[in-house]
Design an enzyme around this catalytic site. Structure first.
Site, PDB file in Angstrom:
ATOM      1  N   SER A   1       0.853  -1.188   0.000  1.00 23.59           N
ATOM      2  CA  SER A   1       0.000   0.000   0.000  1.00 23.59           C
ATOM      3  C   SER A   1       0.888   1.237   0.000  1.00 23.59           C
ATOM      4  O   SER A   1       2.057   1.175   0.414  1.00 23.59           O
ATOM      5  CB  SER A   1      -0.899   0.004   1.245  1.00 23.59           C
ATOM      6  OG  SER A   1      -1.504   1.270   1.443  1.00 23.59           O
TER       7      SER A   1
ATOM      8  N   TYR B   1      -1.839  -0.364  10.432  1.00 24.00           N
ATOM      9  CA  TYR B   1      -1.808  -0.807   9.041  1.00 24.00           C
ATOM     10  C   TYR B   1      -0.458  -0.461   8.401  1.00 24.00           C
ATOM     11  O   TYR B   1       0.142  -1.287   7.707  1.00 24.00           O
ATOM     12  CB  TYR B   1      -2.952  -0.148   8.277  1.00 24.00           C
ATOM     13  CG  TYR B   1      -3.118  -0.616   6.857  1.00 24.00           C
ATOM     14  CD1 TYR B   1      -3.605  -1.893   6.574  1.00 24.00           C
ATOM     15  CD2 TYR B   1      -2.801   0.214   5.786  1.00 24.00           C
ATOM     16  CE1 TYR B   1      -3.765  -2.328   5.268  1.00 24.00           C
ATOM     17  CE2 TYR B   1      -2.966  -0.206   4.476  1.00 24.00           C
ATOM     18  CZ  TYR B   1      -3.445  -1.477   4.222  1.00 24.00           C
ATOM     19  OH  TYR B   1      -3.606  -1.894   2.921  1.00 24.00           O
TER      20      TYR B   1
END
Length: 341
Positions: free
Chosen positions: A182, A195
């Site tokens: 990501s 995350y």
């Protein structure tokens, strides 16, 4: 050595390098043209790919793309009897096999490996796509160690566990390892600490692996999507009340109810504004699996964002931090929290 001789040597070296590159490109172009007449189903014939996280989202779409191109697909699903897994099997050819695969469980990974070995086509296991993952958001003080552990166990350790198990098979075919990361692996973002930790760790692992496996002809690629919140169900919605109820009295004094509601709405609206089109991501994953020269990293954002992220890592820390402190949400956060002190 005289200066003139040195310059001549450098020029000869550069010209030789250009010629080598030109010949390589010409040969690759001819190879691509010669292969251009193949049907889609012939492209992956005899090669198998394991994809994790195929219940929905990117994993499901990639599994269908690979199946349509002739690959033998092992689709790892958390819920093999669920609607997502059953519809995937129903909509695909007999080359696709759904596997029960919870990447946090050693037994699941070992059983999946046995199944893969028993049903490999003639060219073996070409690639593993480590796609399974979860997302969540919370400020650090709202989180617990269990929340961090779950995120890391799935997004990072799950990939490592799967890699260690299947890498010998991929090495034998001199194939590919692909990792779903990501943009939050390398940028700071309010409320996404857990995350980011998991994805930054994943990229460190993939980078180390790439250097090691290059000796065996195995190529490693990292996929870095931007905001595709609408294209997957990775974002789990919650209410401000849900978050508020998890806080103890001390934190309720610091993070007041009003701010939590505003932060939750900001997160949800940001997720809902993400791209609905998965093709950009699936095309990148497919390129990483099939191109003679796959990229090390696939940054999947708009052209403007691509320019920003391209120079981001060159910025001094105080400058990159200042960029986020100037965002409307960050300013609103400071005002709302300090006004309650």
């Amino acid at each position: 050595m005289a200066t003139g001789d040195l310059i001549t040597g450098v020029v000869v070296f550069l010209l030789s390098s250009v010629c080598v590159v030109a010949v390589a490109l010409l040969l690759a172009s001819r190879r691509c043209r010669s292969e251009g007449g193949r049907s889609e189903e012939e492209e992956g014939r005899g090669r198998a790919v394991l994809v994790t996280g195929c219940d929905s989202g990117f994993g499901r779409h990639l599994a269908r793309r690979l199946d349509g191109r002739g690959f033998t697909v092992f689709a790892g699903c958390l819920f093999p009897e669920g609607l997502g897994a059953r519809s995937l099997a129903r909509e695909s050819s007999g080359r696709l096999r759904v596997l029960k695969l919870d990447v946090t469980q050693d037994d699941d990974v070992e059983q999946a490996k046995r199944t893969v070995q028993e049903h490999l086509p003639e060219k073996g296991l070409w690639a593993v796509v480590n796609n399974a993952g979860i997302s969540d958001w919370a400020e650090t003080e709202w989180s617990t160690i269990d929340r961090y552990s779950k995120m890391v166990d799935i997004n990072l350790l799950g990939c490592i566990r799967t890699t260690i198990a299947f890498l010998p098979l991929v090495r034998a075919s001199k194939g590919r390892m692909v990792y779903m990361s990501s943009i939050l692996a390398f940028i700071n973002c309010l409320n996404m600490g857990a995350y980011s930790v998991s994805k930054r760790g994943l990229e460190a692992f993939a980078d180390c692996l790439r250097v090691e496996t290059a000796s065996f002809g195995v190529k490693v690629s990292i996929i870095q999507p931007g905001n595709f919140g609408q294209a997957t169900d990775i974002v789990k919605e919650q209410t401000g009340c849900d978050i508020w109820e998890t806080l103890d009295n001390e934190r309720k004094l610091i993070f007041n109810r009003e701010y939590i509601e505003v932060a939750n709405e900001y997160f949800l609206s940001t997720s809902r504004s993400g791209s609905k089109d998965v093709n950009l991501v699936i095309d990148a994953m497919y390129h990483a699996l099939t191109s003679p020269w796959p990229k090390y990293r696939y940054l999947l954002v708009s052209r403007l964002d691509s320019f920003f992220f391209g120079v981001y890592h060159l910025l001094p820390t105080f400058v990159s931090d200042a960029i986020y402190s100037l965002s409307p949400m960050y300013a609103k956060r400071n005002k709302m929290l300090y006004s309650k002190q």
